[in-house]
Design a protein around this motif. Structure first.
Motif, PDB file in Angstrom:
ATOM      1  N   SER B  68      48.833  50.169  88.040  1.00  0.00           N
ATOM      2  CA  SER B  68      50.167  50.220  88.647  1.00  0.00           C
ATOM      3  C   SER B  68      51.279  49.842  87.676  1.00  0.00           C
ATOM      4  CB  SER B  68      50.228  49.272  89.844  1.00  0.00           C
ATOM      5  OG  SER B  68      50.198  47.938  89.394  1.00  0.00           O
ATOM      6  N   ARG B  69      50.882  49.336  86.539  1.00  0.00           N
ATOM      7  CA  ARG B  69      51.851  48.866  85.543  1.00  0.00           C
ATOM      8  C   ARG B  69      52.687  47.677  86.027  1.00  0.00           C
ATOM      9  NH1 ARG B  69      50.680  53.557  83.967  1.00  0.00           N
ATOM     10  NH2 ARG B  69      51.799  55.016  85.282  1.00  0.00           N
ATOM     11  N   HIS B  70      52.116  46.933  86.974  1.00  0.00           N
ATOM     12  CA  HIS B  70      52.786  45.694  87.386  1.00  0.00           C
ATOM     13  C   HIS B  70      51.747  44.650  87.744  1.00  0.00           C
ATOM     14  CE1 HIS B  70      56.917  46.676  87.169  1.00  0.00           C
ATOM     15  NE2 HIS B  70      56.767  47.761  87.884  1.00  0.00           N
ATOM     16  N   SER B  71      51.861  43.496  87.151  1.00  0.00           N
ATOM     17  CA  SER B  71      50.911  42.449  87.460  1.00  0.00           C
ATOM     18  C   SER B  71      51.363  41.652  88.667  1.00  0.00           C
ATOM     19  CB  SER B  71      50.784  41.505  86.274  1.00  0.00           C
ATOM     20  OG  SER B  71      51.933  40.695  86.186  1.00  0.00           O
ATOM     21  N   SER B  72      50.550  40.730  89.082  1.00  0.00           N
ATOM     22  CA  SER B  72      50.933  39.844  90.183  1.00  0.00           C
ATOM     23  C   SER B  72      51.468  38.527  89.627  1.00  0.00           C
ATOM     24  CB  SER B  72      49.730  39.597  91.103  1.00  0.00           C
ATOM     25  OG  SER B  72      48.649  39.088  90.358  1.00  0.00           O
ATOM     26  N   HIS B  73      51.976  38.588  88.408  1.00  0.00           N
ATOM     27  CA  HIS B  73      52.556  37.395  87.801  1.00  0.00           C
ATOM     28  C   HIS B  73      54.063  37.378  87.959  1.00  0.00           C
ATOM     29  CE1 HIS B  73      48.800  36.478  85.976  1.00  0.00           C
ATOM     30  NE2 HIS B  73      48.774  37.598  85.296  1.00  0.00           N
ATOM     31  N   VAL B  74      54.589  36.180  88.066  1.00  0.00           N
ATOM     32  CA  VAL B  74      56.025  36.007  87.956  1.00  0.00           C
ATOM     33  C   VAL B  74      56.263  35.070  86.790  1.00  0.00           C
ATOM     34  CG1 VAL B  74      58.042  34.944  89.008  1.00  0.00           C
ATOM     35  CG2 VAL B  74      56.608  36.456  90.359  1.00  0.00           C
ATOM     36  N   ALA B  75      57.058  35.504  85.834  1.00  0.00           N
ATOM     37  CA  ALA B  75      57.355  34.675  84.680  1.00  0.00           C
ATOM     38  C   ALA B  75      58.562  33.804  84.987  1.00  0.00           C
ATOM     39  CB  ALA B  75      57.630  35.549  83.469  1.00  0.00           C
ATOM     40  N   MET B  76      58.458  32.526  84.629  1.00  0.00           N
ATOM     41  CA  MET B  76      59.544  31.594  84.936  1.00  0.00           C
ATOM     42  C   MET B  76      59.896  30.814  83.676  1.00  0.00           C
ATOM     43  SD  MET B  76      59.500  28.667  87.841  1.00  0.00           S
ATOM     44  CE  MET B  76      60.978  27.758  88.268  1.00  0.00           C
ATOM     45  N   LEU B  77      61.159  30.846  83.320  1.00  0.00           N
ATOM     46  CA  LEU B  77      61.618  30.164  82.109  1.00  0.00           C
ATOM     47  C   LEU B  77      62.443  28.938  82.487  1.00  0.00           C
ATOM     48  CD1 LEU B  77      60.354  31.854  80.122  1.00  0.00           C
ATOM     49  CD2 LEU B  77      62.413  33.212  79.900  1.00  0.00           C
ATOM     50  N   LEU B  78      61.972  27.778  82.071  1.00  0.00           N
ATOM     51  CA  LEU B  78      62.631  26.512  82.388  1.00  0.00           C
ATOM     52  C   LEU B  78      63.003  25.803  81.096  1.00  0.00           C
ATOM     53  CD1 LEU B  78      62.633  26.432  85.369  1.00  0.00           C
ATOM     54  CD2 LEU B  78      60.497  25.155  85.312  1.00  0.00           C
ATOM     55  N   PRO B  79      64.118  25.068  81.085  1.00  0.00           N
ATOM     56  CA  PRO B  79      64.542  24.439  79.832  1.00  0.00           C
ATOM     57  C   PRO B  79      63.631  23.281  79.390  1.00  0.00           C
ATOM     58  CG  PRO B  79      66.372  24.550  81.397  1.00  0.00           C
ATOM     59  CD  PRO B  79      65.117  24.866  82.144  1.00  0.00           C
ATOM     60  N   MET B  80      63.221  22.451  80.360  1.00  0.00           N
ATOM     61  CA  MET B  80      62.540  21.237  79.933  1.00  0.00           C
ATOM     62  C   MET B  80      61.867  20.576  81.124  1.00  0.00           C
ATOM     63  SD  MET B  80      64.424  18.954  77.172  1.00  0.00           S
ATOM     64  CE  MET B  80      63.632  18.902  75.572  1.00  0.00           C
ATOM     65  N   LEU B  81      60.668  20.116  80.931  1.00  0.00           N
ATOM     66  CA  LEU B  81      59.952  19.493  82.033  1.00  0.00           C
ATOM     67  C   LEU B  81      60.227  17.996  82.117  1.00  0.00           C
ATOM     68  CD1 LEU B  81      58.761  21.882  83.176  1.00  0.00           C
ATOM     69  CD2 LEU B  81      56.613  21.409  82.007  1.00  0.00           C
ATOM     70  N   SER B  82      60.808  17.424  81.072  1.00  0.00           N
ATOM     71  CA  SER B  82      61.040  15.980  81.100  1.00  0.00           C
ATOM     72  C   SER B  82      62.198  15.627  82.030  1.00  0.00           C
ATOM     73  CB  SER B  82      61.317  15.450  79.692  1.00  0.00           C
ATOM     74  OG  SER B  82      62.435  16.102  79.136  1.00  0.00           O
ATOM     75  N   ASN B  83      62.984  16.608  82.402  1.00  0.00           N
ATOM     76  CA  ASN B  83      63.981  16.388  83.440  1.00  0.00           C
ATOM     77  C   ASN B  83      63.321  16.748  84.773  1.00  0.00           C
ATOM     78  OD1 ASN B  83      66.208  16.183  85.087  1.00  0.00           O
ATOM     79  ND2 ASN B  83      67.568  17.274  83.685  1.00  0.00           N
ATOM     80  N   THR B  84      63.088  15.739  85.613  1.00  0.00           N
ATOM     81  CA  THR B  84      62.305  15.968  86.837  1.00  0.00           C
ATOM     82  C   THR B  84      62.956  16.990  87.759  1.00  0.00           C
ATOM     83  OG1 THR B  84      63.371  14.101  87.928  1.00  0.00           O
ATOM     84  CG2 THR B  84      61.291  13.674  86.801  1.00  0.00           C
ATOM     85  N   LEU B  85      64.235  17.188  87.572  1.00  0.00           N
ATOM     86  CA  LEU B  85      64.960  18.253  88.240  1.00  0.00           C
ATOM     87  C   LEU B  85      64.188  19.566  88.219  1.00  0.00           C
ATOM     88  CD1 LEU B  85      67.995  18.757  89.090  1.00  0.00           C
ATOM     89  CD2 LEU B  85      68.302  19.655  86.810  1.00  0.00           C
ATOM     90  N   PHE B  86      63.758  19.961  87.049  1.00  0.00           N
ATOM     91  CA  PHE B  86      63.109  21.255  86.893  1.00  0.00           C
ATOM     92  C   PHE B  86      61.679  21.256  87.413  1.00  0.00           C
ATOM     93  CE2 PHE B  86      66.427  21.352  83.543  1.00  0.00           C
ATOM     94  CZ  PHE B  86      67.175  22.363  84.108  1.00  0.00           C
ATOM     95  N   VAL B  87      61.061  20.105  87.403  1.00  0.00           N
ATOM     96  CA  VAL B  87      59.723  20.002  87.969  1.00  0.00           C
ATOM     97  C   VAL B  87      59.785  20.258  89.475  1.00  0.00           C
ATOM     98  CG1 VAL B  87      57.741  18.490  88.337  1.00  0.00           C
ATOM     99  CG2 VAL B  87      58.977  18.408  86.171  1.00  0.00           C
ATOM    100  N   ASP B  88      60.832  19.752  90.112  1.00  0.00           N
ATOM    101  CA  ASP B  88      60.998  19.990  91.547  1.00  0.00           C
ATOM    102  C   ASP B  88      61.205  21.473  91.836  1.00  0.00           C
ATOM    103  OD1 ASP B  88      60.789  17.282  91.944  1.00  0.00           O
ATOM    104  OD2 ASP B  88      62.944  16.933  91.998  1.00  0.00           O
ATOM    105  N   VAL B  89      62.019  22.113  91.014  1.00  0.00           N
ATOM    106  CA  VAL B  89      62.251  23.550  91.194  1.00  0.00           C
ATOM    107  C   VAL B  89      60.948  24.320  90.985  1.00  0.00           C
ATOM    108  CG1 VAL B  89      63.503  25.569  90.374  1.00  0.00           C
ATOM    109  CG2 VAL B  89      64.650  23.359  90.426  1.00  0.00           C
ATOM    110  N   LEU B  90      60.257  23.969  89.915  1.00  0.00           N
ATOM    111  CA  LEU B  90      58.992  24.627  89.585  1.00  0.00           C
ATOM    112  C   LEU B  90      57.999  24.530  90.732  1.00  0.00           C
ATOM    113  CD1 LEU B  90      56.828  25.811  87.656  1.00  0.00           C
ATOM    114  CD2 LEU B  90      56.440  23.494  86.815  1.00  0.00           C
ATOM    115  N   GLU B  91      57.853  23.332  91.276  1.00  0.00           N
ATOM    116  CA  GLU B  91      56.872  23.150  92.338  1.00  0.00           C
ATOM    117  C   GLU B  91      57.226  23.994  93.560  1.00  0.00           C
ATOM    118  OE1 GLU B  91      55.631  19.137  92.920  1.00  0.00           O
ATOM    119  OE2 GLU B  91      53.834  19.871  93.951  1.00  0.00           O
TER     120      GLU B  91
END
Lengths: 344, 344
Positions: B68-91
């Motif tokens: 199908s030329r499309h995977s079941s992946h979603v790529a997510m680019l985050l600046p930094m995991l040491s800021n818990t802000l982004f960990v919350d978004v990621l989860e």
DNA sequence: CTGAAAGCGCTTACAG
DNA sequence: CTGAAAGCGCTTACAG
């Protein structure tokens, strides 16, 4: 050299066939040359590599996975992201794996064995090249799933008893010993009623509990009343609650050893609020040396754990297993470090 | 009904062909029935589903991606995991995506545009079904990469100017307004020399700086000396350093607004250490309402940001885009909340 | 609404 | 050391 730039596919994507044509070898030879498989004429290898560079060829992970029955994914199961401990491990694993061309597929189990089983089933469908799991506490179905999959697996965080570790790979440290070292330190500081306060009550927390228990028993200072266990999640607020409770109900306690730094940080803040002097009236110790522990008032005595190293080492071990390379030390002990600051 | 249990493949894996055979339809019909594509006889759909359940069929993501030329992946680019802000978004993103059968491929850019470009190139090879990126500050090559890929993309955290948001999807809130609201609050509390202290100096931090600036200018209270900017990473320790510096060099400052809670927490701890009373001698405010801010002494006044909601909403929007469904509001503003506690 | 054919882009396994 | 053949397990595009 003049590479043929004709693209054979409708998708417009540069394929292995294009590279093969441009370098005048068969696709098979091109494939082997690019993957660095030996038994290929160096002259051809160079020609293929040049053509690949020229055409901007990048292998298709999906096609590769379908044909080889192994993806370039590594599945990683972590209990919880709210404990920064695991975020540090994750980041280290990711960095190492990424540099080697593997993608990390992360799953969060919330300390739930059923969720772990479910996640693993899902991840195994993607035919990961490797597996990284946390600890050893899982149900039999999950264990079987891992074993039957034949996918190389590294266990994070914990050490395994010397017996029965056949074919088991792990990178961690002894939670029991780390806990015993801290308890020993608290005894040496002259404390006699040393409480152990824990939340979440996951397996590693229970190992720390055990280290504290054994040390107190040996010192003839054990008393079940000194155990303050709560299954709710670990947090700064929870640590504060536990501190208030202990200091009110057990005024004779002269030290509290918390199973995690967030709890201990909460205790330190609550002590300040209540006007209880640390360590004069009560000593406080933590575990893990998380962010901020060295900034608390007073600074927190704790056990520093090598989470970044665990992440890096486990990823490297997994990479070796994936390549079929021999692993000299299947169970790596990265140790811990007692960090004595001002709260004890 | 008696399904044929004969497996046709050497791998032992149950394939679509097996399901088709068992339910006596063609593989194509089985494929369509299982994917819930319409234009299939309901009777056949039921038969195929039953056979799939019976055989324990699970589609192969690699084969599906290749075809199908499309995977079941979603790529997510985050600046930094040491800021818990982004960990919350990621989860939150992960939970939503996982429930929909998608895997999250996370990449950490370390606030580096080149790293982001590199990561995106790598991730695009996996033909992700969708993309989630943080903010809008990226180089032109990366922007082109996203546009040309044709992969649906949602932008996290920030709002976009009403002009020029054609085809842009985003979920966030106004950092400038959040910052202005806090600055307004500090003015209303009677403060006249309100400093702004920031680390990392990423785009969103600069937007908060701007909100503070404009508000102070309007109130005729702006002074460049009140800007305390440091490009090093945000942390509790860094906040403490900045507090010591400001209180020593600018004794007339009566309030400090930190761009992130970890800095403000460090300031609060350092104030305690130095014996400076908060908010009597100096008011302290933060941003994000991170873990522990409500436990500090005094509790920290801050701006609560909806990171879990951002994660969930952005994942849901992306899911809609992937399915080709219309998205009513392409740029969602989830707002913020001023949390007034005891430090101001 | 259903299906036979072809192909997605690689690698495995087998020859030579 | 090299290659022709077959296949990995699906879906697209085309018929009917």
């Amino acid at each position: 050299m003049t590479a043929q730039l004709t693209k054979s596919r409708a998708t417009g994507r540069v394929t292995l066939a294009d590279v093969a044509k441009a370098s005048q070898v068969s696709p098979m030879t091109a494939s082997r040359a690019l993957r660095g498989e030996r038994a290929v004429d160096p002259v051809l290898v160079a020609r293929v590599r040049d053509a690949a560079d020229l055409l901007g060829y990048v292998p298709d992970p999906a096609a590769r996975a379908l044909a080889s029955r192994h993806s370039s994914h590594v599945a990683m199961l972590l209990p919880m992201l709210s404990n920064t401990l695991f975020v540090d491990v994750l980041e280290a694993v990711q960095n190492t794996l990424q540099a080697a061309g593997f993608q990390t597929l992360m799953g969060v189990t919330h300390y739930d064995c059923d969720e772990e089983e479910q996640l693993l089933r899902e991840q195994l469908l993607h035919r990961p090249a490797g597996l990284i799991v946390t600890g050893y506490a899982r149900n039999e179905a999950t264990r079987q799933l891992i074993a039957k999959s034949g996918v190389p697996c590294v266990h994070l965080m914990e050490l395994l008893d010397s017996n029965g570790n056949d074919g088991i790979y792990s990178v961690g440290f002894s939670h029991e010993q780390g806990s015993a070292a801290m308890t020993q330190h608290l005894i040496q500081q002259g404390n006699r009623r040393i409480a152990f306060a824990a939340a979440q009550l996951d397996p590693r927390t229970m190992q720390r509990l055990e280290g504290w228990r054994q040390t107190l028993k040996t010192a003839n200072m054990y008393d079940p009343k000194l155990e303050c266990l709560d299954a709710s999640p670990s947090s700064i607020a929870q640590g504060g609650k536990m501190f208030a409770q202990i200091s009110e109900q057990q005024p004779d306690v002269d030290a509290i050893f918390y199973c995690n730094d967030d709890l201990a940080q909460g205790a330190l803040l609550t002590a300040l609020r209540l006007g209880i002097r640390v360590p004069e009236q009560i000593a406080i110790a933590g575990f893990n040396d998380l962010n901020g522990s060295d900034q608390m008032l007073p600074t927190l005595t704790t056990v520093r754990t090598p989470r970044t190293q665990i992440g890096t080492a486990s990823a490297e071990m997994l990479l070796a297993l994936i390549k079929g390379q021999p692993v000299a030390t299947p169970c790596v002990d990265l140790g811990f470090e007692l960090i004595v600051r001002n709260s004890t």
